[in-house]
Design a protein around this motif. Structure first.
Motif, PDB file in Angstrom:
ATOM      1  N   ALA A  77       0.814  -1.218   0.000  1.00 46.91           N
ATOM      2  CA  ALA A  77       0.000   0.000   0.000  1.00 46.91           C
ATOM      3  C   ALA A  77       0.850   1.272   0.000  1.00 46.91           C
ATOM      4  N   PRO A  78       1.870   1.396   0.852  1.00 45.90           N
ATOM      5  CA  PRO A  78       2.706   2.611   0.795  1.00 45.90           C
ATOM      6  C   PRO A  78       3.376   2.805  -0.557  1.00 45.90           C
ATOM      7  N   ILE A  79       3.713   1.705  -1.226  1.00 42.06           N
ATOM      8  CA  ILE A  79       4.321   1.828  -2.545  1.00 42.06           C
ATOM      9  C   ILE A  79       3.346   2.496  -3.510  1.00 42.06           C
ATOM     10  N   CYS A  80       2.070   2.131  -3.425  1.00 45.14           N
ATOM     11  CA  CYS A  80       1.078   2.713  -4.329  1.00 45.14           C
ATOM     12  C   CYS A  80       0.790   4.172  -3.995  1.00 45.14           C
ATOM     13  N   PHE A  81       0.960   4.564  -2.752  1.00 45.82           N
ATOM     14  CA  PHE A  81       0.749   5.962  -2.397  1.00 45.82           C
ATOM     15  C   PHE A  81       1.875   6.853  -2.927  1.00 45.82           C
ATOM     16  N   TYR A  82       3.095   6.345  -2.902  1.00 46.23           N
ATOM     17  CA  TYR A  82       4.247   7.223  -3.102  1.00 46.23           C
ATOM     18  C   TYR A  82       5.072   6.937  -4.353  1.00 46.23           C
ATOM     19  N   THR A  83       4.905   5.790  -4.988  1.00 44.70           N
ATOM     20  CA  THR A  83       5.738   5.414  -6.121  1.00 44.70           C
ATOM     21  C   THR A  83       5.032   5.715  -7.436  1.00 44.70           C
ATOM     22  N   PRO A  84       5.686   6.431  -8.354  1.00 41.99           N
ATOM     23  CA  PRO A  84       4.997   6.795  -9.599  1.00 41.99           C
ATOM     24  C   PRO A  84       4.552   5.599 -10.427  1.00 41.99           C
ATOM     25  N   GLU A  85       5.330   4.509 -10.423  1.00 37.33           N
ATOM     26  CA  GLU A  85       4.962   3.353 -11.244  1.00 37.33           C
ATOM     27  C   GLU A  85       3.623   2.740 -10.845  1.00 37.33           C
ATOM     28  N   PHE A  86       3.250   2.888  -9.560  1.00 35.33           N
ATOM     29  CA  PHE A  86       2.009   2.290  -9.083  1.00 35.33           C
ATOM     30  C   PHE A  86       0.911   3.318  -8.843  1.00 35.33           C
ATOM     31  N   SER A  87       1.147   4.549  -9.221  1.00 34.04           N
ATOM     32  CA  SER A  87       0.080   5.539  -9.180  1.00 34.04           C
ATOM     33  C   SER A  87      -0.999   5.160 -10.188  1.00 34.04           C
ATOM     34  N   ALA A  88      -2.249   5.404  -9.831  1.00 33.03           N
ATOM     35  CA  ALA A  88      -3.343   5.119 -10.764  1.00 33.03           C
ATOM     36  C   ALA A  88      -3.157   5.863 -12.080  1.00 33.03           C
ATOM     37  N   LEU A  89      -2.463   7.010 -12.053  1.00 39.39           N
ATOM     38  CA  LEU A  89      -2.260   7.788 -13.269  1.00 39.39           C
ATOM     39  C   LEU A  89      -1.311   7.109 -14.248  1.00 39.39           C
ATOM     40  N   TRP A  90      -0.332   6.370 -13.734  1.00 42.78           N
ATOM     41  CA  TRP A  90       0.718   5.850 -14.605  1.00 42.78           C
ATOM     42  C   TRP A  90       0.747   4.334 -14.692  1.00 42.78           C
ATOM     43  N   TYR A  91       0.022   3.646 -13.819  1.00 32.75           N
ATOM     44  CA  TYR A  91       0.065   2.185 -13.822  1.00 32.75           C
ATOM     45  C   TYR A  91      -0.365   1.566 -15.153  1.00 32.75           C
ATOM     46  N   PRO A  92      -1.346   2.142 -15.869  1.00 30.63           N
ATOM     47  CA  PRO A  92      -1.698   1.557 -17.168  1.00 30.63           C
ATOM     48  C   PRO A  92      -0.534   1.508 -18.156  1.00 30.63           C
ATOM     49  N   PHE A  93       0.429   2.441 -18.047  1.00 32.21           N
ATOM     50  CA  PHE A  93       1.587   2.426 -18.933  1.00 32.21           C
ATOM     51  C   PHE A  93       2.615   1.389 -18.501  1.00 32.21           C
ATOM     52  N   VAL A  94       2.574   1.028 -17.220  1.00 29.63           N
ATOM     53  CA  VAL A  94       3.548   0.078 -16.689  1.00 29.63           C
ATOM     54  C   VAL A  94       3.109  -1.350 -16.954  1.00 29.63           C
ATOM     55  N   ALA A  95       1.879  -1.666 -16.600  1.00 24.57           N
ATOM     56  CA  ALA A  95       1.389  -3.038 -16.693  1.00 24.57           C
ATOM     57  C   ALA A  95       0.585  -3.295 -17.965  1.00 24.57           C
ATOM     58  N   GLY A  96       0.344  -2.245 -18.733  1.00 22.94           N
ATOM     59  CA  GLY A  96      -0.522  -2.404 -19.891  1.00 22.94           C
ATOM     60  C   GLY A  96      -1.964  -2.154 -19.488  1.00 22.94           C
ATOM     61  N   ALA A  97      -2.687  -1.486 -20.346  1.00 21.08           N
ATOM     62  CA  ALA A  97      -4.074  -1.140 -20.029  1.00 21.08           C
ATOM     63  C   ALA A  97      -4.929  -2.389 -19.975  1.00 21.08           C
ATOM     64  N   LYS A  98      -5.883  -2.373 -19.066  1.00 21.45           N
ATOM     65  CA  LYS A  98      -6.854  -3.462 -19.003  1.00 21.45           C
ATOM     66  C   LYS A  98      -7.713  -3.427 -20.273  1.00 21.45           C
ATOM     67  N   PRO A  99      -8.326  -4.547 -20.647  1.00 17.25           N
ATOM     68  CA  PRO A  99      -9.203  -4.541 -21.822  1.00 17.25           C
ATOM     69  C   PRO A  99     -10.353  -3.558 -21.637  1.00 17.25           C
ATOM     70  N   LEU A 100     -10.590  -2.750 -22.642  1.00 19.80           N
ATOM     71  CA  LEU A 100     -11.649  -1.752 -22.579  1.00 19.80           C
ATOM     72  C   LEU A 100     -12.856  -2.225 -23.377  1.00 19.80           C
ATOM     73  N   ILE A 101     -14.033  -1.849 -22.895  1.00 18.61           N
ATOM     74  CA  ILE A 101     -15.242  -2.132 -23.657  1.00 18.61           C
ATOM     75  C   ILE A 101     -15.400  -1.056 -24.728  1.00 18.61           C
ATOM     76  N   ALA A 102     -16.335  -1.274 -25.635  1.00 15.24           N
ATOM     77  CA  ALA A 102     -16.505  -0.357 -26.759  1.00 15.24           C
ATOM     78  C   ALA A 102     -16.815   1.059 -26.288  1.00 15.24           C
ATOM     79  N   GLY A 103     -17.670   1.179 -25.268  1.00 20.32           N
ATOM     80  CA  GLY A 103     -18.027   2.496 -24.762  1.00 20.32           C
ATOM     81  C   GLY A 103     -16.838   3.258 -24.224  1.00 20.32           C
ATOM     82  N   GLN A 104     -15.916   2.564 -23.573  1.00 20.42           N
ATOM     83  CA  GLN A 104     -14.724   3.224 -23.047  1.00 20.42           C
ATOM     84  C   GLN A 104     -13.809   3.690 -24.174  1.00 20.42           C
ATOM     85  N   TRP A 105     -13.706   2.899 -25.241  1.00 22.04           N
ATOM     86  CA  TRP A 105     -12.904   3.328 -26.393  1.00 22.04           C
ATOM     87  C   TRP A 105     -13.493   4.596 -27.005  1.00 22.04           C
TER      88      TRP A 105
END
Length: 444
Positions: free
Chosen positions: A375-403
């Motif tokens: 949990a502390p890693i996600c609060f303070y580390t850029p790689e696990f920030s919600a803003l940047w995690y999609p670039f690190v782990a790859g985006a989750k599959p999106l539905i058509a509406g999200q695209w």
């Protein structure tokens, strides 16, 4: 005060983008039905179906006003579908009120840009997906403060009081905002508004829990013990110094990354716009009050929720500051570069919150429910920030509406960034021309 003529083409484009954004939010994006929002929904369901008055710690002020949506959904067989769009409808109603109240008090291009940023490029884009209570409080405080500046003092204060009663912890923020307003207008009687909000909080506690002082947040309300030195303690036990640093600068929860417009200077650009200046001042006072209180809360982070959960209202002055800097850009090249960076980050925060959210991050940071080290890693580390995690782990599959919404949001981003980027390009061209002239002037 008369303002310059509005550009009809820009007005139609921006109005269309705002309407399209709301349509996408209502019809394209999936809802979030977990966490505190689900608790509030089940409390409302128990109240409407069985007449059971919930004793839980979450206020029912906001959920009660969504009862018509629940009843409509019950009739057509989908109460959750209707109720989970409550926060989106609140946002729609709030910005509509802001437009009609301020369209003759602020330049309309500035006002439209503010609304577009608030809808698409702010933390509101994520909060409208669920049923949590922060949206209700933020929108009612927004509407109430606008009513105050419109000259509707008592309706404005009542609206603010109701919004604050839905989140009792925002009482200190209201007190600071009220003090700022009293300083501006020299009317001490507005202290009664804070008293009214406190009375509403105590009345709800009395009706639901048998005592006006029973908050529902008892001594055992605390988080898990982790590697963090002040974890596991109850109440407002977190050192305010570390809490303020975390809420402003941390990669996973910091306002600097989720609402960067909040840190841009705009006071000089608000000259000649007294309504804008007064609104910005009271909004900023409310945000400072939120920061001072939640910096001491044991759950300052909002746990696994996307971004600085409790500081949603900070998106209001942040979006307004960005709108002002785009409307009145100034002459400084550095200022234009800073505006571009803050605007780009705000656009990404809005798109990230609406489309990607933080669904994957809790699985990484709380794999066993405790998250002692993660949990502390996600609060303070850029790689696990919600803003940047999609670039690190790859985006989750999106539905058509999200695209579709992502394509829409990127289009809005291009539109919003076009002007500031052109100004930066103009500065660069000037530098190139001056540099070339100096080189030609060099002699042996």
């Amino acid at each position: 005060m008369p303002f310059e003529d509005d550009n009809r083409v820009a007005a139609r484009v921006e109005t269309g983008l705002i309407v399209a954004g709301f349509a996408g939010m209502l019809l394209l994006l999936p809802r979030l039905d977990w966490g505190d929002g689900s608790v509030r929904y089940f409390q409302l369901t128990a109240l409407l179906e069985r007449g059971t008055v919930p004793e839980g710690k979450y206020s029912m002020v906001g959920p009660l006003l969504s009862a018509p949506l629940w009843l409509i959904g019950k009739i057509v067989g989908s109460p959750d579908w209707w109720t989970l769009r409550y926060n989106t409808l609140l946002l729609m109603g709030g910005v509509a009120f802001v437009w009609f109240a301020l369209r003759d008090r602020l330049p309309r291009p500035l006002l439209r840009r503010f609304i577009l940023l608030l809808v698409v490029a702010s933390m509101f884009a994520h909060h409208q997906l669920g049923y949590n209570g922060e949206m209700f409080t933020a929108i009612l405080v927004l509407m109430g403060t606008v009513a105050l500046l419109k000259g509707k003092a008592w309706p404005g204060w009542v609206t603010v009081a109701i919004g604050v009663a839905n989140t009792p912890a925002t009482l200190p923020a209201m007190a600071l905002m009220t003090a700022r307003r009293i300083w501006d207008v020299r009317r001490l009687r507005w202290v009664l508004a804070v008293c009214a909000a406190a009375a509403l909080v105590m009345m709800e506690a009395w009706l639901r829990r048998g005592s006006p002082f029973a908050t529902g947040y008892e001594a055992d309300d605390h988080g898990n013990r982790t590697i963090m030195p002040y974890s596991g303690l109850p109440g407002f036990s977190y050192p305010i110094f570390f809490g303020m640093l975390s809420l402003v600068f941390s990669f996973g929860k910091g306002l600097l990354f989720f609402a960067p417009g909040l840190f841009l200077p705009v006071r000089q650009r608000l000259r000649g716009l007294p309504t804008g200046r007064q609104l910005y001042d009271v909004w900023l006072a409310f945000v400072i009050g939120l920061l001072l209180l939640y910096a001491m809360y044991w759950s300052w982070s909002g746990s696994s929720f996307w971004g600085p959960r409790y500081l949603l209202f900070a998106a209001v002055p942040a979006a307004f500051a960005l709108a002002v800097r785009c409307y009145r850009p100034g002459d400084s090249a550095l200022a234009d570069v800073v505006t571009v960076l803050a605007l780009g980050l705000s656009i990404w925060a809005g798109l990230n919150g609406a489309v990607f959210g933080d669904v994957d991050v809790p699985n990484v940071c709380w794999p066993d429910g405790a998250g002692q080290y993660e949990a502390p890693i996600c609060f303070y580390t850029p790689e696990f920030s919600a803003l940047w995690y999609p670039f690190v782990a790859g985006a989750k599959p999106l539905i058509a509406g999200q695209w579709i919404y992502l394509a829409y949001g990127l289009s809005v981003g291009v539109y919003l960034l076009a002007g500031p980027l052109l100004r930066v390009a103009g500065h660069m061209r000037t530098w190139v021309v001056l540099g070339a002239a100096r080189i030609r002037a060099v002699q042996w």
